[in-house]
Design a protein around this motif. Structure first.
Motif, mmCIF file in Angstrom:
data_model
loop_
_atom_site.group_PDB
_atom_site.id
_atom_site.type_symbol
_atom_site.label_atom_id
_atom_site.label_comp_id
_atom_site.label_asym_id
_atom_site.label_seq_id
_atom_site.Cartn_x
_atom_site.Cartn_y
_atom_site.Cartn_z
ATOM 1 N N GLY A 49 -0.801 -8.812 15.708
ATOM 2 C CA GLY A 49 -1.681 -9.723 14.994
ATOM 3 C C GLY A 49 -3.145 -9.550 15.314
ATOM 4 N N GLN A 50 -3.519 -8.424 15.946
ATOM 5 C CA GLN A 50 -4.919 -8.231 16.299
ATOM 6 C C GLN A 50 -5.753 -7.910 15.062
ATOM 7 N N SER A 51 -7.003 -8.300 15.097
ATOM 8 C CA SER A 51 -7.907 -7.948 14.008
ATOM 9 C C SER A 51 -8.126 -6.443 14.011
ATOM 10 N N TYR A 52 -8.162 -5.853 12.828
ATOM 11 C CA TYR A 52 -8.210 -4.406 12.666
ATOM 12 C C TYR A 52 -9.422 -4.073 11.816
ATOM 13 N N GLU A 53 -10.398 -3.395 12.416
ATOM 14 C CA GLU A 53 -11.684 -3.224 11.743
ATOM 15 C C GLU A 53 -11.672 -2.112 10.710
ATOM 16 N N MET A 54 -10.888 -1.051 10.923
ATOM 17 C CA MET A 54 -10.865 0.023 9.938
ATOM 18 C C MET A 54 -10.238 -0.465 8.628
ATOM 19 N N ILE A 55 -10.694 0.097 7.514
ATOM 20 C CA ILE A 55 -10.139 -0.259 6.209
ATOM 21 C C ILE A 55 -8.964 0.678 5.956
ATOM 22 N N HIS A 56 -7.758 0.151 6.142
ATOM 23 C CA HIS A 56 -6.560 0.992 6.151
ATOM 24 C C HIS A 56 -6.342 1.698 4.823
ATOM 25 N N ASN A 57 -6.544 1.013 3.721
ATOM 26 C CA ASN A 57 -6.270 1.586 2.397
ATOM 27 C C ASN A 57 -7.535 2.033 1.689
ATOM 28 N N LEU A 58 -8.522 2.477 2.444
ATOM 29 C CA LEU A 58 -9.785 2.873 1.832
ATOM 30 C C LEU A 58 -9.606 4.003 0.835
ATOM 31 N N ASP A 59 -8.651 4.917 1.081
ATOM 32 C CA ASP A 59 -8.441 6.023 0.151
ATOM 33 C C ASP A 59 -8.071 5.517 -1.244
ATOM 34 N N GLU A 60 -7.188 4.511 -1.315
ATOM 35 C CA GLU A 60 -6.782 3.975 -2.615
ATOM 36 C C GLU A 60 -7.920 3.201 -3.286
ATOM 37 N N ARG A 118 -14.498 8.267 11.698
ATOM 38 C CA ARG A 118 -13.458 9.277 11.570
ATOM 39 C C ARG A 118 -12.404 8.852 10.561
ATOM 40 N N HIS A 119 -11.976 7.606 10.668
ATOM 41 C CA HIS A 119 -10.938 7.105 9.759
ATOM 42 C C HIS A 119 -11.438 7.014 8.325
ATOM 43 N N GLU A 120 -12.624 6.437 8.127
ATOM 44 C CA GLU A 120 -13.046 6.097 6.772
ATOM 45 C C GLU A 120 -13.622 7.284 6.014
ATOM 46 N N ILE A 121 -14.320 8.184 6.690
ATOM 47 C CA ILE A 121 -14.782 9.397 5.997
ATOM 48 C C ILE A 121 -13.587 10.218 5.547
ATOM 49 N N ASN A 122 -12.573 10.349 6.406
ATOM 50 C CA ASN A 122 -11.382 11.102 6.016
ATOM 51 C C ASN A 122 -10.678 10.460 4.823
ATOM 52 N N LYS A 123 -10.624 9.125 4.821
ATOM 53 C CA LYS A 123 -9.995 8.430 3.698
ATOM 54 C C LYS A 123 -10.763 8.696 2.393
ATOM 55 N N SER A 140 0.827 -1.201 0.000
ATOM 56 C CA SER A 140 0.000 0.000 0.000
ATOM 57 C C SER A 140 0.858 1.247 0.000
ATOM 58 N N THR A 141 0.275 2.374 -0.403
ATOM 59 C CA THR A 141 0.975 3.647 -0.394
ATOM 60 C C THR A 141 0.594 4.431 0.852
ATOM 61 N N PRO A 142 1.428 5.394 1.256
ATOM 62 C CA PRO A 142 1.100 6.168 2.462
ATOM 63 C C PRO A 142 -0.201 6.937 2.292
ATOM 64 N N THR A 143 -0.834 7.231 3.392
ATOM 65 C CA THR A 143 -2.085 7.983 3.349
ATOM 66 C C THR A 143 -1.810 9.444 3.011
ATOM 67 N N ARG A 144 -2.854 10.141 2.523
ATOM 68 C CA ARG A 144 -2.738 11.538 2.101
ATOM 69 C C ARG A 144 -3.440 12.458 3.090
ATOM 70 N N PRO A 145 -3.252 13.777 2.929
ATOM 71 C CA PRO A 145 -3.913 14.707 3.858
ATOM 72 C C PRO A 145 -5.426 14.575 3.810
ATOM 73 N N ALA A 146 -6.070 14.947 4.897
ATOM 74 C CA ALA A 146 -7.524 14.822 4.992
ATOM 75 C C ALA A 146 -8.209 15.940 4.226
ATOM 76 N N TRP A 147 -9.515 15.803 4.132
ATOM 77 C CA TRP A 147 -10.375 16.696 3.337
ATOM 78 C C TRP A 147 -10.270 18.137 3.802
ATOM 79 N N GLY A 148 -9.894 19.020 2.891
ATOM 80 C CA GLY A 148 -10.018 20.445 3.116
ATOM 81 C C GLY A 148 -8.952 21.079 3.970
ATOM 82 N N LYS A 149 -8.079 20.318 4.645
ATOM 83 C CA LYS A 149 -7.059 20.908 5.506
ATOM 84 C C LYS A 149 -5.751 20.154 5.322
ATOM 85 N N PRO A 150 -4.621 20.867 5.417
ATOM 86 C CA PRO A 150 -3.340 20.172 5.277
ATOM 87 C C PRO A 150 -3.088 19.273 6.471
#
Length: 944
Positions: free
Chosen positions: A730-741, A779-784, A64-74
């Protein structure tokens, strides 16, 4: 490699005047009338060995690629999360388990973002006007009102339990729930009588008391339990006030403990469900029983607090002497048991198969009451000697048998049997060991079928069972509830619901009106041509099933072509019919599949008949989806040998989608479509679905995140994007990490297929999120999503509506009037919606049951609107969600939740089938990989 079966000359009319095409062998293909290959070689019943090194030619997955800035703000400068690139697997992973609830990763550990990055975290308020569409219906629901007389304050304590050792630094922490219950009972006898019925404990780390315990900061008590000495340490943490009309999650947890405290002593507790020994038990197999019990949970609602009670079922492995289990396992008598164990040797382990089956069962010893897990078998008790430190301080070398005789006065009956190795060279004779009662979570196919037959009862019977269990619990006589001044109204809550009309469903030249669909949520499409059907000119059949003979295979191909005609799918004759029915290991299967797909590169479809070949399904899907880019349709051998028009039609529904067709869509002529949905669709509108599946506990595989997005103006044809992901530890992670891509990719795909127009309105259905995770996931997924939109164009700001759909809850509805019951199971009609009383006080949420329950009791889907730029009304979201349950491409009936969410679930589980190396557990951040679907099919519905 390829042996071709005979195809008799069977004509089939296609409705084109008198034109008839024969099913004779195409010219130039040299099809004979005899198969040169034997169908069932000797030893087929044996399980072929799984080969290693199978994945060496399967593709690597991109990082995956690094995440980008969030909506509307640096984005502020912060430490980036580490993304770990991985490679492919060396061993075939096991078949996927059902979806599991994730472990929530804390905000500061995984997804910490600065306030300047975040959208405003306020959920949409509950509308003042509730839904009004649909006919009214009176319902009972399995909730009982709680009456909390007064607010109260409790003292919270941390609990630590240890087994005392001779050296204090060797004291061992206790985690066994049964033992913790017994220790707590003994602890209560050491406290003054004024504490009786005022203390509740969750049999883990938290204890609550209505009055302060007799110490300031901490205290340690020494307890004698089961002839062993234990230490329990209590530390003061906090005071918590439970308000009468305002409830936080911790306060709900406390109320749950109060309500079920004494149930923990009269019942067996399994994940919020309680089972009584001796009641409602059914045998599922040797030493395995189905127990019926009840689920319990305290829920806040518009009515105040309610007690949610539901029927529960669990399979239990009973307490058994180890010798009896071993005799059953090896299917022998006591005289043959020694030889059976000693001859079962693999990887240096004696009794290998028995150890594998029972290594996770706790073994209780009859000397000291210790609970251990079996490590293996050792020497017999007569031959093995050790140095015994006698009570008088002297040492003596003795056999195990002599030690037991001298120290415990035990004479062994079966001294010839090997001892059980309990670890660290601790050997104990089998006759002194027994298994503990244990809930069996994973059942085999036979056990699962038996359990379904016993548990799938009509809705009215389920309601009676719940009501009777609640009354038999004598909850209002519970002394703990009396101390806390809590009463339960033992009458089920009645609520007002509505039944929404179904939509009109449009085929190519025929409309299924809502009246035809009616309140059964299904329609007959046997003679309907699909909305958009595809001509299949290049396809082959690959048969792995030795049980499928030539005649049955040819009849199946004929049926596929003839019924395809009725649905508007034109099949040319298959280019080849390949029989590979000999016994093969996985490497052989992979080699054959690879050669066939390389030979027929560029064809539209391979129909694969499966007959139990180890991992053949995974091999076919990995090669077809990731490497060759060929759509594959699997068919079980039993469906080829016993053909039915309905089964063939269902297969064709999947095939048409996989090759690029659309089966049916929502008719825009429907009055409610025009009133509530037309404006959304004209947006244009794009609908998404998203889900994350997690491995079973102890399984080393990854979580798979799947996002699907509609690509057509009818919001019925979807593409999927998949990522594997794993968090630290190894914990299960519910947020979709690469949702932006994933989101960015799907938006661009939509634009390419719609004259470079991007959607102006987006509805995102998110599956698998619990209420405790709402803020973090949102918070995570709307920003993505906003990041992806900014990447397209900083000015591109579509309206996003984010809806969570939940199936993992225990609310059920039962019609008050028997005339409202539907089907043999007497369920609520499809379209039943409830948006008052048992919903939350302030959130935009409702229950909607869109499907007809065929077996058992219908489970409604619960919807939470967490973010809304499109200003949905309650009517609009309810009708849109209900209508989207009618365009699930795999069947002509409504399903339980919107098609997009269903597709994301299917896509995530397809991702678990691909043969690939699991991610390494990262030291920091999230490890993730893109699962690259072949370009030929990545924008088609390969996952259905």
């Amino acid at each position: 490699m390829s042996d071709q079966g005979a195809r008799p000359n069977k004509g089939r009319g296609r409705g084109r005047g008198n034109e008839t095409r024969g099913r004779g062998a195409p010219s130039g293909r040299g099809r004979g009338t005899q198969q040169r290959q034997t169908q069932a070689p000797p030893g087929r019943g044996q399980r072929p060995a799984t080969s290693s090194g199978l994945e060496e030619d399967f593709p690597r997955l991109g990082a995956s690629t690094p995440t980008r800035p969030a909506w509307g703000k640096p984005a502020p400068v912060s430490e980036p999360q580490k993304v770990v690139e991985q490679t492919v697997a060396e061993q075939i992973p096991p078949m996927p388990e059902p979806i599991k609830e994730s472990v929530l990763i804390s905000q500061d550990e995984e997804e910490e973002e600065k306030p300047s990055q975040l959208i405003k975290q306020e959920f949409p308020k509950k509308p003042a006007i509730r839904g009004t569409e649909g006919r009214p219906i009176k319902l009972r629901t399995n909730h009982y009102r709680l009456d909390l007389k007064n607010s109260f304050t409790v003292y919270q304590y941390d609990v630590e339990m240890k087994r005392k050792s001779a050296k204090s630094d060797q004291d061992k922490l206790i985690s066994n729930k049964t033992l913790m219950r017994k220790m707590f009972q003994v602890l209560q006898t050491k406290l003054p009588n004024e504490y009786k019925n005022k203390i509740v404990y969750n049999f883990s780390k938290n204890l609550f008391s209505l009055i302060k315990l007799p110490f300031e900061t901490s205290a340690t008590y020494e307890l004698n339990v089961e002839n062993s000495v234990f230490l329990i340490t209590l530390k003061t943490i906090n005071q918590v006030t439970v308000e009468k009309n305002f409830y936080q999650p911790l306060e709900i947890q406390i109320l749950d403990l109060i309500l079920t405290h004494n149930l923990n002593y009269s019942c067996i507790n399994v994940n919020r469900s309680f089972f009584k020994e001796g009641n409602d038990r059914f045998e599922l197999g040797f030493g395995l029983e189905l127990w019926k019990g009840a689920y319990s949970s305290v829920r806040p609602s518009e009515l105040g607090l309610t007690w949610n009670v539901d029927s529960a079922n669990a399979a239990f492995l009973l307490c058994q002497d180890l010798i009896e289990l071993a005799k059953y396992h090896y299917n022998c008598d006591i005289n043959s048991l020694r030889n059976a164990i000693l001859s079962d040797k693999k990887e240096g382990i004696i009794g290998y198969s028995f150890v594998e089956d029972y290594k996770n069962r706790e073994i209780k010893t009859k000397t000291g009451g210790f609970r251990k897990k079996i490590k293996g078998f050792g020497p017999d008790p007569v031959s093995y000697k050790f140095e015994w430190n006698k009570p008088d301080g002297t040492k003596k070398t003795v056999t195990v048998a002599d030690y037991l005789k001298q120290h415990y006065n035990i004479n062994l009956r079966y001294a010839n049997l090997p001892c059980i190795d309990l670890g660290r060279a601790n050997y104990l004779p089998m006759e002194l060991c027994s298994t503990e009662l244990k809930n069996k979570k994973k059942l085999d196919d036979k056990e699962t079928q038996a359990m379904i037959r016993k548990t799938a009862v009509p809705a009215a019977d389920r309601m009676k069972y719940i009501d009777q269990w609640t009354k038999n619990s004598n909850i209002n006589q519970d002394p703990v509830l009396k101390e806390y001044k809590i009463d339960v109204n033992l009458r089920m809550v009645e609520v007002d619901g509505r039944v929404l009309e179904p939509p009109d469903v449009q085929y190519k030249a025929q409309k299924m009106p809502s009246k035809t669909i009616g309140e059964k949520g299904q329609w007959d499409h046997r003679n309907s041509k699909f909305y958009q059907s595809i001509k299949i000119e290049k396809w082959i059949v690959l048969n792995f099933a030795f049980r499928v003979k030539n005649e049955a295979l040819n009849s199946f191909i004929n049926a596929l072509i003839n019924i395809g005609d009725k649905h508007g799918i034109w099949f040319e004759d298959p280019l080849d019919v390949i029989n590979e029915t000999r016994r093969m290991d996985d490497n052989q299967t992979k080699t054959i599949v690879t050669k066939i797909m390389d030979k027929y590169k560029g064809i539209q479809l391979i129909v694969v008949i499966f007959g139990g070949t180890t991992n053949a399904y995974k091999i076919v899907k990995t090669q077809g989806d990731l490497i060759s880019g060929i759509a594959t349709q699997g068919v079980e051998d039993r469906n080829v040998n016993r053909i039915s028009d309905q089964t063939i039609s269902n297969i064709l529904l999947k095939i048409n989608c996989k090759v690029g067709g659309t089966n049916f869509v929502l008719s825009r002529e429907n009055k409610h479509f025009g009133k509530y949905i037309q404006q959304l669709y004209d947006g244009p509108l794009m609908i998404f679905g998203a889900d994350v599946t997690h491995p079973a506990p102890g399984e080393a595989s990854d979580s798979i995140a799947a996002v699907v997005g509609s690509l057509d103006k009818e919001c019925c044809y979807y593409a999927a994007r998949l990522y594997a992901q794993k968090s630290k530890k190894g914990q299960s992670y519910e947020m979709i990490h690469n949702l932006d891509e994933m989101f960015f990719d799907l938006l661009n795909t939509y634009a390419k297929q719609n004259q470079n127009r991007y959607p102006k309105k987006i509805v995102f259905y998110r599956d698998g999120v619990s209420e405790g995770q709402f803020s973090l996931v949102l918070r995570h997924e709307i920003n993505k999503m906003r990041e992806a939109c900014m990447k397209i164009n900083p000015a591109y700001k579509p309206g996003i509506t984010f809806v969570v759909v939940q199936k993992r809850h225990h609310t059920r509805f039962f019609p008050v009037n028997p005339k409202d019951e539907i089907g043999k199971s007497r369920n609520v009609p499809p379209g039943t919606v409830v948006d008052k009383d048992i919903v939350t006080k302030d959130m935009f949420d409702f229950f909607l049951c869109s499907h007809m329950g065929i077996q058992g009791t219908s489970r409604p889907c619960r919807y939470f609107l967490l973010h809304d730029d499109n200003q949905f009304t309650m009517n609009q979201l309810q009708i849109l969600s209900h209508y989207l349950c009618h365009v699930y491409a795999r069947c002509p009936r409504s399903v339980s939740y919107p098609a997009s969410a269903y597709y994301s679930h299917l896509a995530a589980f397809r991702g678990r089938d691909y043969i690939r190396r699991a991610l390494n557990v990262p030291n920091v951040g999230i490890a993730s990989q893109k699962i690259e679907i072949h370009p030929n099919i990545k924008n088609r519905m390969f996952f259905v």
